[in-house]
Design a protein around this motif. Structure first.
Motif, mmCIF file in Angstrom:
data_model
loop_
_atom_site.group_PDB
_atom_site.id
_atom_site.type_symbol
_atom_site.label_atom_id
_atom_site.label_comp_id
_atom_site.label_asym_id
_atom_site.label_seq_id
_atom_site.Cartn_x
_atom_site.Cartn_y
_atom_site.Cartn_z
ATOM 1 N N PRO A 263 0.820 -1.202 0.000
ATOM 2 C CA PRO A 263 0.000 0.000 0.000
ATOM 3 C C PRO A 263 0.855 1.253 0.000
ATOM 4 C CG PRO A 263 -0.390 -1.314 2.002
ATOM 5 C CD PRO A 263 0.629 -2.006 1.182
ATOM 6 N N ALA A 264 0.263 2.339 -0.496
ATOM 7 C CA ALA A 264 0.980 3.618 -0.543
ATOM 8 C C ALA A 264 1.282 4.075 0.865
ATOM 9 C CB ALA A 264 0.138 4.652 -1.277
ATOM 10 N N GLY A 265 2.505 4.526 1.105
ATOM 11 C CA GLY A 265 2.913 5.021 2.405
ATOM 12 C C GLY A 265 3.375 3.938 3.349
ATOM 13 N N ALA A 266 3.357 2.661 2.929
ATOM 14 C CA ALA A 266 3.811 1.570 3.798
ATOM 15 C C ALA A 266 5.302 1.677 4.042
ATOM 16 C CB ALA A 266 3.460 0.224 3.165
ATOM 17 N N ASP A 267 6.026 2.295 3.076
ATOM 18 C CA ASP A 267 7.468 2.447 3.210
ATOM 19 C C ASP A 267 7.794 3.456 4.311
ATOM 20 O OD1 ASP A 267 10.095 1.846 2.432
ATOM 21 O OD2 ASP A 267 10.212 3.750 1.335
ATOM 22 N N GLN A 268 6.840 4.339 4.645
ATOM 23 C CA GLN A 268 7.059 5.373 5.661
ATOM 24 C C GLN A 268 6.407 5.038 6.996
ATOM 25 O OE1 GLN A 268 9.058 7.951 5.029
ATOM 26 N NE2 GLN A 268 9.370 7.068 2.995
ATOM 27 N N GLN A 269 5.890 3.848 7.127
ATOM 28 C CA GLN A 269 5.167 3.460 8.342
ATOM 29 C C GLN A 269 6.130 3.405 9.532
ATOM 30 O OE1 GLN A 269 3.244 -0.339 8.061
ATOM 31 N NE2 GLN A 269 1.692 0.234 9.535
ATOM 32 N N ARG A 270 5.750 4.080 10.611
ATOM 33 C CA ARG A 270 6.601 4.129 11.810
ATOM 34 C C ARG A 270 6.188 3.030 12.776
ATOM 35 N NH1 ARG A 270 9.603 8.669 12.802
ATOM 36 N NH2 ARG A 270 9.375 8.336 15.026
ATOM 37 N N LEU A 271 7.055 2.741 13.718
ATOM 38 C CA LEU A 271 6.760 1.749 14.758
ATOM 39 C C LEU A 271 5.815 2.374 15.785
ATOM 40 C CD1 LEU A 271 10.351 0.338 15.355
ATOM 41 C CD2 LEU A 271 8.506 -0.773 14.122
ATOM 42 N N ASN A 272 4.871 1.577 16.275
ATOM 43 C CA ASN A 272 4.000 2.083 17.333
ATOM 44 C C ASN A 272 4.745 1.971 18.676
ATOM 45 O OD1 ASN A 272 3.627 -0.523 18.460
ATOM 46 N ND2 ASN A 272 1.944 -0.936 17.052
ATOM 47 N N PRO A 273 4.244 2.606 19.726
ATOM 48 C CA PRO A 273 4.971 2.617 21.016
ATOM 49 C C PRO A 273 5.276 1.210 21.557
ATOM 50 C CG PRO A 273 3.243 4.267 21.058
ATOM 51 C CD PRO A 273 3.081 3.495 19.780
ATOM 52 N N GLU A 274 4.357 0.275 21.380
ATOM 53 C CA GLU A 274 4.593 -1.082 21.881
ATOM 54 C C GLU A 274 5.739 -1.751 21.114
ATOM 55 O OE1 GLU A 274 2.321 -5.393 22.092
ATOM 56 O OE2 GLU A 274 1.109 -3.568 21.993
ATOM 57 N N GLU A 275 5.747 -1.573 19.803
ATOM 58 C CA GLU A 275 6.823 -2.151 18.987
ATOM 59 C C GLU A 275 8.158 -1.490 19.310
ATOM 60 O OE1 GLU A 275 4.226 -3.324 15.021
ATOM 61 O OE2 GLU A 275 4.974 -1.258 15.264
#
Length: 170
Positions: free
Chosen positions: A2-14
């Motif tokens: 999906p578009a923007g998946a390359d820019q996906q950040r880690l959530n606080p738990e991860e």
């Protein structure tokens, strides 16, 4: 992808699990999930690389020497904390001991009362047993009360119709 998946950040738990991920301490499912996210997101990979570099820099820093006094003070402090914790539980141990002794005495008392009751009940004759034993007397009680005295019964007993003929009747 999906578009923007390359820019996906880690959530606080991860992000909180990154150190465990690098050290290989995550469960298989958590590790697989984080690996998938790192594979698809360059931003997430940069965060992991930044964390690795931070640990490398920290490992490269010189460690200050620790004096024997520091070790001694630290151990003394830890022992004092342990004694404080033990001191807190001393009162609880004392009261639990008192409660246990009270419960044991109460239990023995209850057993003694029950045993005494059962012993008295088995030794003391029950009133209904006497009635059952003397049932024929109870069934004819009204007739016996009409007789009035034992002399009349003695006369009947000695009469020829009811008993032995010791006495002659006119």
């Amino acid at each position: 992808m999906p578009a923007g998946a390359d820019q996906q950040r880690l959530n606080p738990e991860e992000r909180a699990n990154l150190v465990a991920y690098i050290d290989g301490e995550l469960t298989e499912a958590e590790s697989r999930s984080l690996t998938t996210k790192l594979t698809h997101s360059a931003t997430a990979r940069r965060e992991v690389e930044l964390l690795k570099k931070t640990w490398e820099v920290l490992d490269a820093l010189p460690r200050p020497p620790v004096s024997d006094q520091f070790q001694e003070r630290t151990l003394t402090y830890v022992r004092s904390l342990e004694q404080q914790v033990d001191g807190r539980f001393d009162a609880a141990r004392k009261w639990s001991s008192v409660v246990f002794k009270f419960a044991a005495c109460a239990g023995v008392g209850v057993v003694c009362v029950v045993a005494g009751f059962e012993a008295a009940r088995s030794a003391w004759p029950a009133p209904e047993e006497r009635i059952i034993r003397d049932l024929s007397l109870a069934e004819h009680l009204d007739e016996y009360q009409e007789v009035g005295s034992f002399e009349f019964l003695d006369e009947l007993k000695n009469s020829a119709e009811f008993g032995s003929p010791t006495r002659a009747h006119p």
